[in-house]
Design a protein around this motif. Structure first.
Motif, PDB file in Angstrom:
ATOM      1  N   PRO A 200     -88.629  20.298  71.921  1.00  0.00           N
ATOM      2  CA  PRO A 200     -88.578  20.513  70.473  1.00  0.00           C
ATOM      3  C   PRO A 200     -89.901  21.048  69.938  1.00  0.00           C
ATOM      4  N   ARG A 201     -89.824  21.813  68.891  1.00  0.00           N
ATOM      5  CA  ARG A 201     -91.022  22.427  68.309  1.00  0.00           C
ATOM      6  C   ARG A 201     -92.040  21.366  67.894  1.00  0.00           C
ATOM      7  N   ASP A 202     -93.303  21.664  68.166  1.00  0.00           N
ATOM      8  CA  ASP A 202     -94.457  20.831  67.828  1.00  0.00           C
ATOM      9  C   ASP A 202     -94.624  19.628  68.746  1.00  0.00           C
ATOM     10  N   PHE A 203     -93.774  19.480  69.779  1.00  0.00           N
ATOM     11  CA  PHE A 203     -94.057  18.479  70.808  1.00  0.00           C
ATOM     12  C   PHE A 203     -95.266  18.958  71.610  1.00  0.00           C
ATOM     13  N   PRO A 204     -95.981  18.050  72.299  1.00  0.00           N
ATOM     14  CA  PRO A 204     -97.151  18.489  73.069  1.00  0.00           C
ATOM     15  C   PRO A 204     -96.843  19.613  74.049  1.00  0.00           C
ATOM     16  N   TYR A 205     -95.667  19.569  74.716  1.00  0.00           N
ATOM     17  CA  TYR A 205     -95.318  20.627  75.666  1.00  0.00           C
ATOM     18  C   TYR A 205     -95.160  21.967  74.944  1.00  0.00           C
ATOM     19  N   ASP A 206     -94.565  21.912  73.761  1.00  0.00           N
ATOM     20  CA  ASP A 206     -94.355  23.148  73.006  1.00  0.00           C
ATOM     21  C   ASP A 206     -95.683  23.729  72.535  1.00  0.00           C
ATOM     22  N   ARG A 207     -96.643  22.867  72.221  1.00  0.00           N
ATOM     23  CA  ARG A 207     -97.947  23.371  71.780  1.00  0.00           C
ATOM     24  C   ARG A 207     -98.656  24.124  72.900  1.00  0.00           C
ATOM     25  N   VAL A 208     -98.415  23.729  74.160  1.00  0.00           N
ATOM     26  CA  VAL A 208     -99.002  24.464  75.274  1.00  0.00           C
ATOM     27  C   VAL A 208     -98.440  25.887  75.311  1.00  0.00           C
ATOM     28  N   LEU A 209     -97.142  26.025  75.077  1.00  0.00           N
ATOM     29  CA  LEU A 209     -96.552  27.367  75.045  1.00  0.00           C
ATOM     30  C   LEU A 209     -97.123  28.191  73.891  1.00  0.00           C
ATOM     31  N   GLN A 210     -97.381  27.544  72.755  1.00  0.00           N
ATOM     32  CA  GLN A 210     -98.006  28.254  71.639  1.00  0.00           C
ATOM     33  C   GLN A 210     -99.403  28.737  72.020  1.00  0.00           C
ATOM     34  N   HIS A 211    -100.149  27.916  72.775  1.00  0.00           N
ATOM     35  CA  HIS A 211    -101.479  28.329  73.239  1.00  0.00           C
ATOM     36  C   HIS A 211    -101.372  29.508  74.198  1.00  0.00           C
ATOM     37  N   LEU A 212    -100.337  29.519  75.032  1.00  0.00           N
ATOM     38  CA  LEU A 212    -100.149  30.637  75.955  1.00  0.00           C
ATOM     39  C   LEU A 212    -100.000  31.953  75.198  1.00  0.00           C
ATOM     40  N   VAL A 213     -99.258  31.923  74.101  1.00  0.00           N
ATOM     41  CA  VAL A 213     -99.084  33.125  73.286  1.00  0.00           C
ATOM     42  C   VAL A 213    -100.444  33.586  72.755  1.00  0.00           C
ATOM     43  N   THR A 214    -101.248  32.624  72.279  1.00  0.00           N
ATOM     44  CA  THR A 214    -102.572  32.969  71.742  1.00  0.00           C
ATOM     45  C   THR A 214    -103.476  33.558  72.816  1.00  0.00           C
ATOM     46  N   VAL A 215    -103.458  32.952  73.999  1.00  0.00           N
ATOM     47  CA  VAL A 215    -104.369  33.370  75.066  1.00  0.00           C
ATOM     48  C   VAL A 215    -103.962  34.713  75.671  1.00  0.00           C
ATOM     49  N   THR A 216    -102.661  34.906  75.886  1.00  0.00           N
ATOM     50  CA  THR A 216    -102.202  36.121  76.584  1.00  0.00           C
ATOM     51  C   THR A 216    -101.828  37.250  75.638  1.00  0.00           C
ATOM     52  N   THR A 259     -94.543  20.943  90.806  1.00  0.00           N
ATOM     53  CA  THR A 259     -95.392  21.107  89.627  1.00  0.00           C
ATOM     54  C   THR A 259     -96.749  21.645  90.065  1.00  0.00           C
ATOM     55  N   ARG A 260     -97.345  22.461  89.186  1.00  0.00           N
ATOM     56  CA  ARG A 260     -98.645  23.041  89.457  1.00  0.00           C
ATOM     57  C   ARG A 260     -99.519  22.937  88.203  1.00  0.00           C
ATOM     58  N   PRO A 261    -100.822  22.627  88.373  1.00  0.00           N
ATOM     59  CA  PRO A 261    -101.723  22.581  87.212  1.00  0.00           C
ATOM     60  C   PRO A 261    -101.818  23.952  86.539  1.00  0.00           C
ATOM     61  N   LEU A 262    -101.964  23.929  85.216  1.00  0.00           N
ATOM     62  CA  LEU A 262    -102.165  25.150  84.436  1.00  0.00           C
ATOM     63  C   LEU A 262    -103.641  25.201  84.054  1.00  0.00           C
ATOM     64  N   VAL A 263    -104.364  26.183  84.573  1.00  0.00           N
ATOM     65  CA  VAL A 263    -105.819  26.255  84.366  1.00  0.00           C
ATOM     66  C   VAL A 263    -106.141  27.353  83.359  1.00  0.00           C
ATOM     67  N   GLY A 264    -107.336  27.242  82.759  1.00  0.00           N
ATOM     68  CA  GLY A 264    -107.763  28.250  81.803  1.00  0.00           C
ATOM     69  C   GLY A 264    -107.202  28.062  80.419  1.00  0.00           C
ATOM     70  N   ILE A 265    -106.608  26.909  80.159  1.00  0.00           N
ATOM     71  CA  ILE A 265    -106.008  26.620  78.856  1.00  0.00           C
ATOM     72  C   ILE A 265    -105.947  25.101  78.712  1.00  0.00           C
ATOM     73  N   ARG A 266    -106.022  24.602  77.487  1.00  0.00           N
ATOM     74  CA  ARG A 266    -105.910  23.152  77.296  1.00  0.00           C
ATOM     75  C   ARG A 266    -104.454  22.748  77.501  1.00  0.00           C
ATOM     76  N   ALA A 267    -104.201  21.988  78.554  1.00  0.00           N
ATOM     77  CA  ALA A 267    -102.841  21.538  78.856  1.00  0.00           C
ATOM     78  C   ALA A 267    -102.876  20.040  79.119  1.00  0.00           C
ATOM     79  N   LYS A 268    -103.080  19.281  78.066  1.00  0.00           N
ATOM     80  CA  LYS A 268    -103.150  17.825  78.154  1.00  0.00           C
ATOM     81  C   LYS A 268    -102.525  17.240  76.901  1.00  0.00           C
TER      82      LYS A 268
END
Length: 306
Positions: A200-216, A259-268
């Protein structure tokens, strides 16, 4: 001023409507309105003003509501000292936690709490779909375990007690035959163009995807969204996309998932105990909070988290 009337004003500041205050304090709305009028007369200044079909606090009302919180804290502190004199923490403590947090923390927490038989811990699992729901939940539960770090400033502004518990990494979950599954870690660039199974939108997992958009600078395609991580795991393992999932509770053994760690972005995600300050004064609540902290440390240590 009467402490119960002050409590009603405080509840109105927290809940926003006379009806909600009446429900919480098990009285009629008219009784709440009458008591608030008496409090207003005692204060000597207007505490409430019309707002649509309801009322809202004036500046003086908000100031007195803050004083009401201080009074509640002082009363609980006095009660705490008396309980300590009589023999330590005792009584019911209610706690609610989001499901994966409960999976991580509750088994060990319940084992720790049995060390104090006079404390009766009553647990439930509720996952707020928006950070604002935590503000409502703290009125119903002594302790709310939440994972909405973007709201901590607002919780501080509301005068809530925040106890950091742990920080859990969020990983990329993939089918075991995925082209990226043989890599030890993944960067934002690696996952550009992938199909995602989202939360769901604004869950911690969803915020990581939002960061991906910003970074890439690339949009992400979210094919499905699910609340339940078990459903996400099954859909990902079946090859319908990849996902962001929590490291400590995601099942990756014999189920077609890696599962694999996602590096280069805040994923916590930061996991926090949120309480009203007066409830934090109760010895029984402090005892449970301390047990929570110890269990969170133990979970993190078992997973080698920093």
């Amino acid at each position: 001023m009467d402490a119960r009337r002050l409590a009603m004003l405080r509840e109105l500041a927290e809940r926003g409507t006379v009806g909600a205050v009446a429900d919480e304090m098990d009285v009629t709305p008219s009784a709440v309105s009458q008591q608030l009028k008496i409090l207003e007369a005692e204060a000597g200044v207007p505490l409430l003003e019309p707002a649509g079909r309801g009322v809202r606090l004036t500046a003086a009302g908000r100031a007195l509501a803050e004083t009401a919180t201080e009074v509640a804290v002082a009363l609980e502190r006095a009660e705490a000292k008396w309980r300590e004199y009589l023999g330590g923490p005792a009584g019911d403590v209610t706690l609610t936690v989001f499901p994966t947090g409960g999976e991580m923390l509750l088994p060990g927490l319940l084992s720790r709490v049995v060390a104090e038989p006079a404390v009766n811990l009553i647990c439930s699992d509720r996952d707020p779909t928006q950070r604002f729901e935590v503000l409502d939940m703290v009125a119903h539960f002594d302790i709310v375990v939440a994972d909405s770090p973007s709201a901590t400033e607002e919780w501080h502004d509301r005068g809530l007690q925040l106890v950091p518990l742990m920080r859990e990494p969020l990983d990329v979950a993939l089918p075991e035959d995925h082209r990226l599954a043989d890599r030890p870690s993944l960067s934002p660039k690696d996952v550009v163009g992938e199909t995602w199974i989202g939360a769901p939108r604004d869950f911690p997992y969803d915020r990581v995807l939002q960061h991906l958009v910003t970074v890439t600078g690339e949009s992400v395609r979210i094919a499905q969204r699910f609340d339940d991580n078990g459903v996400v795991e099954a859909v990902v393992a079946a090859g319908h996309g990849i996902a962001i999932l929590p490291r400590f509770t995601t099942r990756t053994r014999d189920n077609g998932l890696v599962t694999r760690p996602l590096v280069g972005i805040r994923a916590k995600r930061d996991i926090t105990a949120v309480l009203r300050p007066d409830r934090f004064e109760r010895p029984s609540v402090r005892f449970v909070v301390q047990a929570l902290r110890e269990e969170a440390r133990a979970v993190a240590d078992r997973h080698g988290a920093v």
